[in-house]
Design an enzyme around this catalytic site. Structure first.
Site, PDB file in Angstrom:
ATOM      1  CD  GLU A 131      -1.383  -2.296   2.113  1.00  0.00           C
ATOM      2  OE1 GLU A 131      -0.173  -2.605   1.988  1.00  0.00           O
ATOM      3  OE2 GLU A 131      -2.167  -2.959   2.810  1.00  0.00           O
ATOM      4  CB  CYS A 140      -0.753  -4.296   8.615  1.00  0.00           C
ATOM      5  SG  CYS A 140       0.233  -2.870   8.198  1.00  0.00           S
ATOM      6  CB  THR A 190      11.001 -42.804  -4.502  1.00  0.00           C
ATOM      7  OG1 THR A 190      11.088 -43.740  -3.436  1.00  0.00           O
ATOM      8  CG2 THR A 190       9.552 -42.379  -4.664  1.00  0.00           C
ATOM      9  CG  MET A 196      18.118 -47.705  -8.590  1.00  0.00           C
ATOM     10  SD  MET A 196      16.630 -48.203  -9.509  1.00  0.00           S
ATOM     11  CE  MET A 196      17.039 -49.903  -9.916  1.00  0.00           C
ATOM     12  CB  THR A 251      17.227 -38.161   1.866  1.00  0.00           C
ATOM     13  OG1 THR A 251      16.086 -38.968   1.671  1.00  0.00           O
ATOM     14  CG2 THR A 251      17.429 -37.274   0.652  1.00  0.00           C
ATOM     15  N   GLY A 309      12.925 -39.549   1.585  1.00  0.00           N
ATOM     16  CA  GLY A 309      12.597 -40.860   1.057  1.00  0.00           C
ATOM     17  C   GLY A 309      11.260 -41.313   1.638  1.00  0.00           C
ATOM     18  CG  LEU A 369      10.661 -37.572   7.147  1.00  0.00           C
ATOM     19  CD1 LEU A 369      10.436 -37.904   8.623  1.00  0.00           C
ATOM     20  CD2 LEU A 369      11.850 -36.611   7.009  1.00  0.00           C
ATOM     21  CB  ALA A 420       6.676 -40.483   9.298  1.00  0.00           C
TER      22      ALA A 420
END
Ligand SMILES: NC(=O)c1ccc[n+]([C@@H]2O[C@H](COP(=O)([O-])OP(=O)(O)OC[C@H]3O[C@@H](n4cnc5c(N)ncnc54)[C@H](OP(=O)(O)O)[C@@H]3O)[C@@H](O)[C@H]2O)c1
Length: 366
Positions: free
Chosen positions: A61, A84, A170, A172, A205, A297, A300, A303
């Site tokens: 603004e 704001c 995702t 090998m 990872t 990977g 996680l 999870a």
């Protein structure tokens, strides 16, 4: 942009769309502040415009009012987020609009920040300024998913990125995963990193890929204009080697690990091991991290999904097969159809030879 028609010049949607496009110019640099754009219009003519470029710099603004000058008197201001009402690093924008004597303010999204929530509108209305809300609200919300969620729930907006083969793999079995997708899809990932306050990954990872998880190239954007995401490694058994590349680049690294003096000596921020939902709260409330990208990977990722902590999945699928010994993208042991996790597909985009799906988890099975 093509020349607007006469009808568009008198349409609220047209001008709010312009304000939204301006807001987007700050998408890589305003964090943790929200992206906000503003245009000021008088008799169908643009007289001022601005966006919030960076925390600590003036709000949208202010830039727009500066450009409009005295001409702002009697004009209409279009703002993508409620102006704001509090003194932060800059004075309240609602008061600046009052001082400029605009006639009307049109707001796309109200601000759930408890310091603002409704107070910006009240200041304007108390000064006799007409206020209209609800114009282009849904599009404007997409500018600030993280900020809006964090202000109303205390948790960041979590995107989970997964790159997989046609057969849903995702990496090998050895952990090797470079590369499944092509360069255009990988370039796209840089955008999602760049809008995030943090990229979270699992220790496995880092051990497998020695990844850095920073933004390295973003077409058309200077790296200096990007506020880099913090890189966060979840490592509850203190396995992170001090030689990991991620520790030796200048961007901030945070590690969730039992305290290690040698990490403190390297300037790494350490977080005590804690459950994922608590970690997300800590990131939002103590570190102002409102958008999180999980790039891990299957362990996680699973999870996060199983605990209902993912707001959006960004799934890149490459036209390749990696075979049944390669690692799956999701580790849960389901035995019945009733246990499946469904998503709502909200976007499909082809990126070179790959496709990108944007998916919203359906939390409750019907
Ligand atoms: N295709 C893709 O998009 C992609 C993306 C990233 C990685 N990858 C590949 O994925 C492979 C690694 O996958 P991964 O499944 O072995 O490892 P991961 O998911 O990256 O990391 C798993 C580790 O995170 C730690 N962790 C901390 N808090 C956790 C929590 N609350 N829940 C679960 N884990 C937690 C655990 O170690 P502690 O118990 O020791 O803390 C766990 O072993 C690599 O080969 C990599 O190349 C692929």
């Amino acid at each position: 942009m093509s020349e607007p028609t006469q009808d568009q010049l008198f349409s609220h949607q047209y001008w709010m769309q312009r304000a939204i496009e301006l807001a987007r110019l700050g998408q890589y640099s305003t964090k943790p502040n929200p992206n906000v754009g503003c245009v000021i219009v008088k008799e169908g003519k643009l007289i001022g415009q601005g966006y919030h470029p960076k925390a600590g710099q003036p709000h949208a603004e202010v830039f727009a009012l500066r450009q409009a000058g005295e001409n702002a008197k009697g004009a209409t201001a279009y703002v993508t987020l409620e102006p704001c009402a509090h003194y932060g690093r800059t004075p309240p924008c609602a008061e600046a609009l009052v001082k400029a004597q605009v006639r009307k303010v049109i707001i796309a999204c109200s601000d759930p920040n408890p310091l603002v929530a409704g107070k910006g509108v009240q200041i304007l209305q108390a000064a006799g300024i007409e206020v209209e809300t609800g114009i282009c609200t849904e599009t404007a919300r997409t500018l600030n998913f993280g900020f809006l969620k964090a202000m109303s729930t205390g948790l960041p907006y979590v995107r989970l990125k997964v790159a997989s083969s046609l057969d849903g793999r995702t990496a090998m079995a050895s952990g090797e995963s470079k590369w499944i997708t092509g360069s255009i899809a990988r370039q796209d990932v840089q955008h999602w990193r760049a809008i995030s306050g943090a990229v979270i990954t699992g220790i496995q990872t880092v051990l497998a890929d020695d990844c850095e998880l920073n933004v390295r190239v973003l077409e058309g954007v200077e790296l200096a204009n990007i506020v880099q995401p913090k890189r966060i490694i979840l490592d509850r058994q203190a396995q992170l080697p001090l030689t990991a590349k991620i520790l030796h680049n200048p961007e901030t690294v945070m590690v969730m690990t039992p305290f290690r003096q040698e990490l403190a000596d390297l300037g790494v921020i350490q977080l005590a091991p804690q459950p994922l939902n608590q970690l997300l709260q800590t990131l939002s409330q103590q570190y102002q991290i409102y958008d999180v990208l999980v790039e891990s990977g299957a362990t996680l990722s699973t999870a996060f999904l199983q605990q209902g902590l993912v707001d959006e999945m960004i799934s890149y699928i490459a036209p390749t097969l990696l075979g049944q010994s390669a690692r799956a993208m999701f580790n849960a042991e389901f035995s019945q159809m009733a246990e499946q996790r469904r998503f709502e597909l909200v976007d499909v985009t082809q990126l070179g030879q790959d496709i990108r799906l944007r998916l919203l988890p359906i939390q409750e099975m019907i």
